[in-house]
Design a protein around this motif. Structure first.
Motif, short mmCIF file in Angstrom:
data_model
loop_
_atom_site.label_atom_id
_atom_site.label_comp_id
_atom_site.label_asym_id
_atom_site.label_seq_id
_atom_site.Cartn_x
_atom_site.Cartn_y
_atom_site.Cartn_z
N LEU A 1 0.83 -1.21 0.00
CA LEU A 1 0.00 0.00 0.00
C LEU A 1 0.86 1.26 0.00
O LEU A 1 0.57 2.22 -0.71
N ASN A 2 1.92 1.23 0.79
CA ASN A 2 2.83 2.38 0.84
C ASN A 2 3.49 2.62 -0.51
O ASN A 2 3.64 3.76 -0.96
N LYS A 3 3.88 1.53 -1.17
CA LYS A 3 4.50 1.63 -2.48
C LYS A 3 3.50 2.18 -3.51
O LYS A 3 3.85 3.02 -4.34
N GLU A 4 2.25 1.71 -3.42
CA GLU A 4 1.21 2.18 -4.33
C GLU A 4 0.97 3.68 -4.15
O GLU A 4 0.87 4.43 -5.12
N ASN A 5 0.93 4.10 -2.89
CA ASN A 5 0.70 5.53 -2.61
C ASN A 5 1.88 6.38 -3.05
O ASN A 5 1.71 7.51 -3.51
N THR A 6 3.08 5.82 -2.91
CA THR A 6 4.30 6.56 -3.30
C THR A 6 4.35 6.74 -4.80
O THR A 6 4.83 7.77 -5.30
N ASN A 7 3.83 5.75 -5.55
CA ASN A 7 3.89 5.80 -7.01
C ASN A 7 2.79 6.63 -7.65
O ASN A 7 2.77 6.84 -8.85
N VAL A 8 1.80 7.02 -6.83
CA VAL A 8 0.69 7.80 -7.37
C VAL A 8 1.16 9.17 -7.84
O VAL A 8 1.93 9.82 -7.15
#
Length: 315
Positions: free
Chosen positions: A308-315
């Motif tokens: 989830l953190n990675k997904e949010n960082t890539n947004v």
């Protein structure tokens, strides 16, 4: 290993290599050599030869490999056998040529026969046919561990091979085209939740049983084994796992709970299951005094939080 020993972690950006590197730093090792695949292509014999001649590492963790799940193994069999054979051959031979004190080669539980008795003991290697879907990868890994034992016999080296069960955790590959089952399920179920889908498709019947080990535990085991002074015949080939397995259907249900997806799980029985069961006998490692720490539920929670953190960082 002395805290100042020069340690090379091959594949430090991968799932296991990253965890080993972090664990070494945590334990106070301060002379770690790290090279990305862009800086050093381990398939390039000349480049690897020059790297070892220049750096002269004392210890090597060989965690670099081309890896993937059922789909990737089916689509790219030549890539899997070629790249892994090249990486292993170059690193193992250069380690010998430059007097590396000890090398740890990271294998895979897929080296064992498809229908091996359960739990799988180290002695079952080469006693039956392999699972066809990942045979090229498995053969490459078998060649790597046999190369280590052959160098030990002929050159009196100190090379050990570890056979991990299914690994997962931060820095895993979540690409649905070439990831393993657990990260693939996390992504599929998460995306189904985000789309408010009524169901999510899962390959196979859900009946095959699998064993899973959190990657930080794997890293801890690798360093424990590298430091261990047990006889080489014990360490030369050793399984790493939890000694517990779970049906894929229950795994999917557990991931659904962690993710918070309220839809149905649809098992597509026209898709392949793979090996019916793959549980490692870890008694050899247990007798040396090592045991895993992270439960499957806790490991999935940590992995999903990282995702989830990675997904949010890539947004």
């Amino acid at each position: 290993m002395d805290k100042n020993a020069k340690i090379y972690v091959a594949g430090h950006k991968g799932l296991v290599g990253c965890a080993i590197t972090n664990q070494l730093i945590k334990q106070g090792y301060n002379n770690i050599i790290l090279k990305s695949s862009k800086e050093l292509d381990l398939r390039d014999q000349t480049a690897v030869k020059h790297f070892f001649e220049k750096e002269k590492p004392e210890y090597v963790f060989l965690a670099a490999a081309k890896v993937g799940g059922i789909l990737a193994n089916n689509l790219y069999p030549a890539d899997f056998i070629r790249d892994n054979l090249m990486i292993q051959t170059n690193v193992i031979d250069s380690s010998y040529q430059n007097n590396v004190k000890r090398l740890l080669f990271l294998g895979s539980s897929c080296i064992y026969p498809k229908f091996a008795p359960q739990p799988i003991q180290e002695e079952y290697l080469l006693t039956g046919e392999l699972e066809q879907t990942n045979e090229p990868y498995a053969i490459a890994k078998i060649a790597g561990l046999k190369m280590c034992t052959s160098y030990n016999r002929q050159y009196n080296t100190n090379y050990i091979s570890v056979m991990p069960t299914n690994l997962y955790g931060p820095n895993d590959n979540f690409d649905l085209n070439n990831s393993h089952v657990l990260p693939a399920l996390i992504r599929k179920i998460h995306e189904a939740k985000m789309k408010n889908s009524k169901e999510v498709e899962i390959w196979g019947t859900g009946s095959p049983r699998r064993e899973f080990l959190y990657v930080d535990d794997m890293a801890d085991a690798c360093i424990f084994i590298m430091q261990n002074d047990a006889p080489l015949n014990i360490l030369e080939l050793i399984n790493i796992g939890t000694g517990q397995d779970i049906p894929i259907k229950e795994l999917a249900e557990l991931i659904r709970q962690v993710v918070g997806f309220n839809g149905e799980l649809y098992f597509n029985t026209e898709k392949p299951d793979g090996t019916p069961r793959k549980l490692l006998d870890v008694s050899r490692l247990s007798k040396l005094g090592w045991k895993y720490n992270v439960s499957l539920k806790e490991g999935i929670e940590r992995t999903y939080a990282w995702y989830l953190n990675k997904e949010n960082t890539n947004v």
